[in-house]
Design an enzyme around this catalytic site. Sequence first.
Site, PDB file in Angstrom:
ATOM      1  N   ASP A   1       0.829  -1.088  -0.002  1.00 40.59           N
ATOM      2  CA  ASP A   1       0.111   0.081   0.064  1.00 40.59           C
ATOM      3  C   ASP A   1       0.920   1.083  -0.007  1.00 40.59           C
ATOM      4  O   ASP A   1       2.007   1.006   0.100  1.00 40.59           O
ATOM      5  CB  ASP A   1      -0.877   0.005   1.184  1.00 40.59           C
ATOM      6  CG  ASP A   1      -2.121   0.764   1.024  1.00 40.59           C
ATOM      7  OD1 ASP A   1      -2.151   1.451   0.016  1.00 40.59           O
ATOM      8  OD2 ASP A   1      -3.009   1.145   1.923  1.00 40.59           O
TER       9      ASP A   1
ATOM     10  N   GLU B   1       2.513   6.869  -6.487  1.00 41.81           N
ATOM     11  CA  GLU B   1       1.550   5.691  -5.784  1.00 41.81           C
ATOM     12  C   GLU B   1       2.329   4.523  -6.072  1.00 41.81           C
ATOM     13  O   GLU B   1       2.245   3.585  -5.422  1.00 41.81           O
ATOM     14  CB  GLU B   1       0.205   5.709  -6.531  1.00 41.81           C
ATOM     15  CG  GLU B   1      -0.668   4.850  -6.079  1.00 41.81           C
ATOM     16  CD  GLU B   1      -1.159   4.969  -4.795  1.00 41.81           C
ATOM     17  OE1 GLU B   1      -1.311   4.104  -3.665  1.00 41.81           O
ATOM     18  OE2 GLU B   1      -1.842   6.007  -4.274  1.00 41.81           O
TER      19      GLU B   1
ATOM     20  N   ASP C   1      -2.908  -3.008  -2.765  1.00 39.81           N
ATOM     21  CA  ASP C   1      -4.019  -2.148  -2.450  1.00 39.81           C
ATOM     22  C   ASP C   1      -3.955  -0.538  -2.640  1.00 39.81           C
ATOM     23  O   ASP C   1      -2.423  -0.305  -3.087  1.00 39.81           O
ATOM     24  CB  ASP C   1      -4.152  -1.911  -0.845  1.00 39.81           C
ATOM     25  CG  ASP C   1      -5.658  -1.571  -0.504  1.00 39.81           C
ATOM     26  OD1 ASP C   1      -6.328  -0.973  -1.257  1.00 39.81           O
ATOM     27  OD2 ASP C   1      -5.955  -1.837   0.808  1.00 39.81           O
TER      28      ASP C   1
ATOM     29  N   HIS D   1      -1.057  -0.452   5.206  1.00 41.79           N
ATOM     30  CA  HIS D   1      -1.817   0.635   5.192  1.00 41.79           C
ATOM     31  C   HIS D   1      -1.100   1.405   6.363  1.00 41.79           C
ATOM     32  O   HIS D   1      -0.911   2.439   6.583  1.00 41.79           O
ATOM     33  CB  HIS D   1      -3.059   0.465   5.112  1.00 41.79           C
ATOM     34  CG  HIS D   1      -3.907   1.830   5.438  1.00 41.79           C
ATOM     35  ND1 HIS D   1      -3.786   2.905   4.971  1.00 41.79           N
ATOM     36  CD2 HIS D   1      -4.875   2.101   6.486  1.00 41.79           C
ATOM     37  CE1 HIS D   1      -4.324   3.897   5.656  1.00 41.79           C
ATOM     38  NE2 HIS D   1      -5.136   3.250   6.506  1.00 41.79           N
TER      39      HIS D   1
END
Length: 852
Positions: A623, A661, A693, A827
């Site tokens: 993530d 990202e 993710d 995350h």
Amino acid sequence: MTGRARARSRGRAVCHERPGADQPTETAPVGAPPEEGKVGRGRQKTTPGPFTEEALMQISAGFQQVKICERGGHRRDFNDAGINTRQVMEHVKDSKCGTSGRAIQLSANFFRILSRPQWVLYQYHVDFKPSIESRRFRSAMLYQHEEILGSARSFDGALLFLPHRLHSKETVLCSEMRSGDKVQITVTLTNELPPVSPVCIQFYNIIFKRILRVLKMQQIGRNYYSPNDPLDIPKHKLTIWPGYTTTILPYESGIMLCTDVSHRVLRSETVRDFMINLKQTAPAHRFPDICAKELIGLVVLTKYNNKTYRVDDIAWDHTPNNTFKKGDTEISFRNYFSNQYGINIVDCNQVMLVSHVKRLGPSGGPPPGPAMLVPELCYLTGLTDKMRSDFNIMKDLSVHTRLSPEDRERRLSRFVMNINKNEEAQSDMDKWGLSFDKRLVQITGRVLPTERMFQGQKSYEYDANSADWAREMRGIPVISAPPLSNWLMLFTRRNMNEAQGLLQSLGKVSGPLGIRLQRSVMIEYEDHQESLLRALQQNVTPQTQMVVVVLSSNRQDKYDSVKKYLCVDCPVPSQCVLGRTLSKPQALMTVATKIALQMACKMGGELWSVEIPLKQLMIVGIDCYHDTTAGKRSIGALVASLNHSMSRWYSNCVLQHKGQEIMDGLKKCFGGALKEYLKFNQCLPTRIIVYRDGVGDGQLHSVVNYEVAQIIEAIKSMGQDYMPKLSVVVVKKRINSRFFALINGKVSNPPPGTVVDSEVTRPEWYDFYIVSQSVRQGCVSPTHYNVVYDTTGLKPDHMQRLTYKLCHMYYNWQGIVRVPAPCQYAHKLAFLVGQSIHREPNVKLDNLLFYL
């Protein structure tokens, strides 16, 4: 860290890649894998071979598509169209559906598009002689010939789309300008597009946006809202605009409209009001900096034209008395608003806001300049942190925004009914031969069996409706927990009683959980950041196993200083808890139980597990988080399992460039995980499943072509002969799909474990939905899984069941979470580093869940 902060932490980067204008070419499958073998308890007789470089290229062969742009500008592909990953996976070419579980009848928030038989969109190239730069003039010249072109047409300045074919492949028309000059227009047929063509699908969406505007709906961001049907909450000075998210795409059972209810919160407070209130509380010399920090990045609404703008800067040297050039004359902002909208600006000394308009200019060039906005006319949207933490505000908002499944289904059905009833909208659709089904699509899902939980020497099943096992696990020892003998508890004088109460409660709950806990060293600190940091520096040693800090408030600086020191400078697992959380005696035992469990797994303990049939399997979660304080850097986090029961984890993170990202340092992190797995098990995994993710819309192409290649390179670095079976699964929570079940005659949420893998999935992807949670209020949100790369040959049923099992393995919650545990761990790690630490954690913590 609040739930609000965690929710805000999800970021998306803009994908700057723009597909070209070439049409995709049909390519035969390359390197097709052999037939799938039977899957036993971890043994695979035969599996597909690894993808070749040509196969990887073929996956995105359809990505280069013509883009229809209503304004002729650059757009991101929000639907990742043209990326066909399923075509090179031999074992799911015929079917990607699972088999286990009981069938359940569902309805979904999709409406079928009914079009006339053999519907074809005809694409024409339009050429003007002499050349005309202005798109508006081009359209005016072309539309003089309605008797030939018909009333149904779409023209973007170069390409013309018609629902019917003109008599000749090349049609020459002649128009006349106001000056009397003649213009020759040549209309040439270039393509016939079937309904499933990517260009045709985008065209459907353009038509539908026109219909929404016919319904007097206003676009804010990607969605449309109804300013004529507001929901007012006067006591909080808030207004809610109801609206809808809409997307038209091809699905397994045909082209459908996916629509969901959306809400936009508007405040009656203008930016000028906000600035005046801020000026009264902020120091004069710091006001510009504080004001810029508060306002830049916010979205504001200008009610005079119902448009939204993002505040990009503040022009401290501009006021409404400044002038700008309109046509050939100079006019002040004050006079412009008076003449154009009949608005008299009250404060002529207020500074102006700057918004960089992203739309291209009328001739396709850059915009003429940034938009200058008057704070007095700009209304703030969204909620402040203070509002989000106000229970009464959130409760009153939820009455309007948190719809039950029954209410949501009713509102969606009414939305499509309104479209079908509106004469102007119906007339527009009739021109193109389109109509919508009046009822939600009906599908068949499956409910997976309830998992059996293993804890210590015992096992149990949880309540399938609540999807948690907090009650069932009481009094049962965890799988393993290191004895805790050398630990500290820090507190302020004000929270002394709460700290003592926590210590006593931890002593009571730790025994039944199998956690051996000795009394901690109690340390008092003064209630400010410097004193807290000094207490840590003076008392924490390399032998300290755990530090518990009782915080008097949720001030971010105190929490950050604890985490930064104990994660980077002096690596020791730590646990922070607010004093007010411990101040309720009736809830103290429950809180102490959760804290004891967190402390145990932060030190390397294992709490519970589920049965994982596959052996020598490594699960990886990836993530990203975007750090807004440290130059807006991105933090990529990777968490990988180390043992068979998925109860021990290795973690690593990498700090990346601004707004990025896709993980650049993936190869390094992945290699570190493989080396740690080898060290822990004395062997390398034979199967690796990666759950990725945090992938934003339009970034699937980069994951397929870039990140998968990094993963394969990392695997190859372990030795040329080593090539495990690999799956890469993209996990998406930010989706608009919703499912409804009819239970006991009432429209309800589907039960946890509901899988949907047909009808509303994408035909070009190996994808499925899982509803893993149970919610008490509102509608449950499914999670979308898209297997973009797979050489494991696992049957779809096994992939779905493994994914659902992993949703049980997140140790910070005694229940099922929305995504597989490694995604949630990644995350949490990325969020902690990006929000509080801003540096890479000490390597001594890599094998501990220190970030929970």
